[in-house]
Each structure stands twice: as structure tokens, then as C-alpha cells.
Design an enzyme around this catalytic site. Structure first.
Site: not given
Ligand code: PNS
Length: 163
Positions: A43, A93, A130
């Protein structure tokens, strides 16, 4: 004496007042909070990871026991391991967040026995994301109630001020 530590993860592109509220509330529950800016390599963000970290750091400068780190292409549970955090704290939320967050919370517990705590969003920030902030700011809408003055200025600098 052992220190209790949690991780507040997210993309923070950019940080909103809703995120900051959750970090501050997490700090009341834990001695230390690691704010983890997790970068999805697939992304393209509006702000670079370093810019996101700097905005978060300046907004949280008054709070001790809070650090802001960025991680690329890493599992959240590995971030918990490497920072010594025993739990993940996230804002919730509403139902959409719950549907999105629940599988991750269950998976993270499966992967590393890490618990996720959900804090209900303050109602004034329950509709703030965001991505919505970026869309409104891009076309010159007023986002000042939902982000700090520094973030609003950073968004104006990125998109220009149409007024
Ligand atoms: O602010 P967001 O985009 O909602 O955050 C999402 C985030 C970054 C917390 C989530 O995508 C994440 O934990 N990414 C890290 C990769 C990971 O561990 N993925 C498996 C989750 S079970």
C-alpha cells in the site's frame, strides 16, 4: 519490578484525534505503550513511515512511557515479541471495526498467545478514519475537529489549500 507494556498498532496515515485518545487511554492501563506504525509494503501511503512517526511523536511528547516505532513487512505478534509487549490495544468504532478486528485478534492469539484489548471509541471520534480524513482534506473540506493542528497543516501542505 516488572513493567506492563502494550502495543497500539496501526497505519496512522495520518494519526487522528481518535488514535491519540486510544493511546492516552492505553497509557492509563499500561506502564508503557509502544505505538507501532506498521507499513504494508503493498500500500502506498500519503505520508512516509518516518513522517507518520514524527507526527505521532510530536502529538504524544507530553506523555511519558510512550514510544513510537515503525515496522515494515512484519507480523504484529513479532512486534509484540521484540518489544516485550504482553497485549495489543485497539480502538473499536463500531460493528465494522469489530468484524475487521476480530479475526486478527483471534489469529494473533493463535500465533503467539497475545491478547487484544478493545477500547470503545469516544463517540466524538466514532466516525473518524484516516482514509476519510484524507479524502475530505484532498478536496478542501474542514477536518480540523478530527486531527491536531500539526496534522491539518501537514495535510494542507500535501494537498494544497484550495481556499
Ligand atoms: O490502522 P489499520 O490499517 O487498521 O491497522 C491494521 C494493522 C496494521 C494493525 C494490521 O494490518 C496488522 O496488524 N498488520 C501487521 C501484519 C500482521 O500481523 N498481519 C496479520 C494480522 S492477524
Amino acid at each position: 519490578m516488572s513493567v506492563s507494556r502494550c502495543v497500539c498498532p496501526g497505519s496512522f496515515d495520518p494519526v487522528t484525534l481518535g488514535h491519540l485518545d486510544v493511546v492516552r487511554r492505553a497509557r492509563r492501563l499500561y506502564d508503557e505503550v509502544v505505538v507501532a506504525v506498521l507499513v504494508n509494503p503493498n500500500k502506498t501511503g500519503l505520508f512516509t513511515p518516518q513522517e507518520r512517526v514524527e507526527l505521532l511523536e510530536s502529538e504524544l511528547a507530553d506523555l511519558d512511557g510512550v514510544s513510537v516505532l515503525t515496522f515494515e513487512a512484519q507480523l504484529l505478534v513479532d512486534v509484540c515479541r521484540s518489544t516485550g509487549a504482553g497485549a495489543i490495544v485497539k480502538g473499536l468504532r463500531g460493528e465494522t471495526d469489530y468484524s475487521y478486528e476480530l479475526p486478527m485478534a483471534v489469529m494473533n492469539r493463535h500465533l503467539a498467545d497475545v491478547e487484544t484489548l478493545f477500547l470503545p471509541s469516544d463517540p466524538q471520534y466514532a466516525q473518524v478514519s484516516s482514509s476519510l480524513i484524507k479524502e475530505v482534506a484532498r478536496f478542501g473540506g474542514d477536518i480540523s475537529p478530527f486531527v491536531s493542528p500539526a496534522v491539518a497543516a501537514a495535510l494542507r501542505a500535501r494537498f494544497g489549500d484550495p481556499h
